[in-house]
Write an enzyme that holds these catalytic residues in place. Structure first.
Site, mmCIF file in Angstrom:
data_model
loop_
_atom_site.group_PDB
_atom_site.id
_atom_site.type_symbol
_atom_site.label_atom_id
_atom_site.label_comp_id
_atom_site.label_asym_id
_atom_site.label_seq_id
_atom_site.Cartn_x
_atom_site.Cartn_y
_atom_site.Cartn_z
ATOM 1 N N SER A 37 37.236 29.335 39.720
ATOM 2 C CA SER A 37 36.324 30.197 40.486
ATOM 3 C C SER A 37 36.165 29.552 42.105
ATOM 4 C CB SER A 37 35.085 30.377 40.021
ATOM 5 O OG SER A 37 34.215 30.899 41.066
ATOM 6 N N LYS B 52 29.688 40.180 31.664
ATOM 7 C CA LYS B 52 29.149 40.988 32.141
ATOM 8 C C LYS B 52 28.362 42.142 31.460
ATOM 9 C CE LYS B 52 32.271 40.369 36.174
ATOM 10 N NZ LYS B 52 32.870 41.043 37.020
ATOM 11 N N ASN C 126 27.089 41.655 37.419
ATOM 12 C CA ASN C 126 27.741 40.403 37.930
ATOM 13 C C ASN C 126 26.888 39.670 38.534
ATOM 14 O OD1 ASN C 126 27.550 42.240 40.278
ATOM 15 N ND2 ASN C 126 29.208 40.834 41.282
ATOM 16 N N ALA D 59 38.881 48.856 30.969
ATOM 17 C CA ALA D 59 37.715 49.445 30.431
ATOM 18 C C ALA D 59 36.476 48.287 30.243
ATOM 19 C CB ALA D 59 37.777 50.639 29.674
ATOM 20 N N GLY D 60 36.890 47.387 30.561
ATOM 21 C CA GLY D 60 35.629 46.004 30.639
ATOM 22 C C GLY D 60 34.881 46.194 31.502
ATOM 23 N N GLY D 61 34.418 45.032 31.856
ATOM 24 C CA GLY D 61 33.091 44.854 32.570
ATOM 25 C C GLY D 61 33.338 44.998 34.176
ATOM 26 N N ALA D 62 34.837 44.387 34.470
ATOM 27 C CA ALA D 62 35.295 44.601 35.860
ATOM 28 C C ALA D 62 35.320 45.981 36.054
ATOM 29 C CB ALA D 62 36.416 43.913 36.322
ATOM 30 N N THR E 263 42.616 50.546 24.450
ATOM 31 C CA THR E 263 41.843 51.225 23.375
ATOM 32 C C THR E 263 41.320 52.469 23.999
ATOM 33 O OG1 THR E 263 41.210 48.989 22.321
ATOM 34 C CG2 THR E 263 39.842 51.077 21.680
ATOM 35 N N MET F 253 42.548 42.452 40.048
ATOM 36 C CA MET F 253 41.241 41.739 40.553
ATOM 37 C C MET F 253 41.424 40.425 40.515
ATOM 38 S SD MET F 253 38.693 44.993 39.139
ATOM 39 C CE MET F 253 39.098 46.534 39.999
#
Length: 270
Positions: free
Chosen positions: A8, A59, A80, A121-124, A146, A212
């Protein structure tokens, strides 16, 4: 807070924000065990922490942990940013505004009237979809391995899409129809070193293809974009812009994000 988190650049970014604004901010990174997110947050609060950013894969867990959350975090069902007020945890999500600001201001690509493909389709993905719709693109397709997860994300945003006049659809990664002005990769493919999960036929000539992730993790996606006539862009600008929104939320001052993004790109090029 995340897992992994060693890569990070957020501590570097917030240190520059603090130096440029004169705000007294101490910001670090913390690796959280996959089964220890809530305990990690409570421990940080007990140490006197004032707030934190949340990255993968926590997230969605963050959204379920909070005492209250902003409207944009509630729509995303993902956070976030956490801010601590006594024993209360306030959740927000600046991923979407960070993404939109980087695409429209830094990359110079307005989203209004465009066709956009959102991979994942996740947190981001959940964090960016609402602000994307608010920019009134013509069509947005959320594609995920999925399909049910993509459909759930689309259903949660259906009213907003209708209000903005945007066609919003869900699809599997192998069931995408049409071509797109902007393709945004919010899957874990770059982090895991996997191949880009869609066929290059989704790209319009000269499309903007955004990952991303940033740094070495994004290299494969950017190479794929350039090889198929698209303009590749990594997630560094989104990272800086969402951090600037977090800094504004915590400190009441919006730092000079464009300057810090330029400095960070120069630093990473050394």
């Amino acid at each position: 807070m995340g897992n992994p988190v060693e890569h990070s650049k957020s501590p570097w970014i917030h240190a520059r924000f603090a130096a440029l604004t004169g705000e007294p901010v101490a910001y670090g990174k913390r690796l959280i065990p996959l089964d220890g997110f809530a305990a990690g947050v409570r421990a940080f609060m007990a140490e006197g922490g004032k707030g934190c950013n949340i990255t993968v894969p926590f997230k969605f867990q963050a959204a379920s942990l909070v005492t209250r959350r902003s409207a944009r975090a509630a729509l995303a069902d993902a956070c976030n940013i956490l801010s601590f007020e006594g024993q209360s945890i306030v959740g927000d999500n600046t991923d979407g505004i960070g993404f939109v600001m980087d695409i429209e201001r830094n990359a110079g690509v307005p989203l209004a009237g465009r066709d956009l493909l959102l991979l994942g389709a996740g947190g981001a993905a959940a964090g960016v979809l609402g602000p994307i719709l608010e920019r009134r693109p013509r069509r947005v397709v959320v594609a995920n391995r999925t399909v049910a997860k993509a459909r759930a994300l689309v259903d949660r945003h259906a009213m907003l899409a209708q209000a903005q006049g945007v066609t919003l659809e869900a699809a599997g990664l192998d069931g995408i129809t049409g071509t797109f002005d902007v393709v945004a990769n919010a899957t874990a493919s770059s982090m895991s070193g996997s191949e880009v999960p869609v066929d290059a036929r989704v790209l319009k000539p000269g499309a903007l293809a955004c990952d991303m992730m940033y740094g070495p993790a994004a290299a494969g996606f950017l190479q794929w974009a350039r090889a198929h006539g698209a303009v590749g862009r990594d997630g560094l600008g989104m990272l800086v812009e969402q951090a600037a929104e977090a800094f504004l939320l915590w400190r009441g001052i919006r730092p000079p994000s464009a300057q810090v993004l330029a400095e960070l790109r120069a630093e990473m090029a050394k």
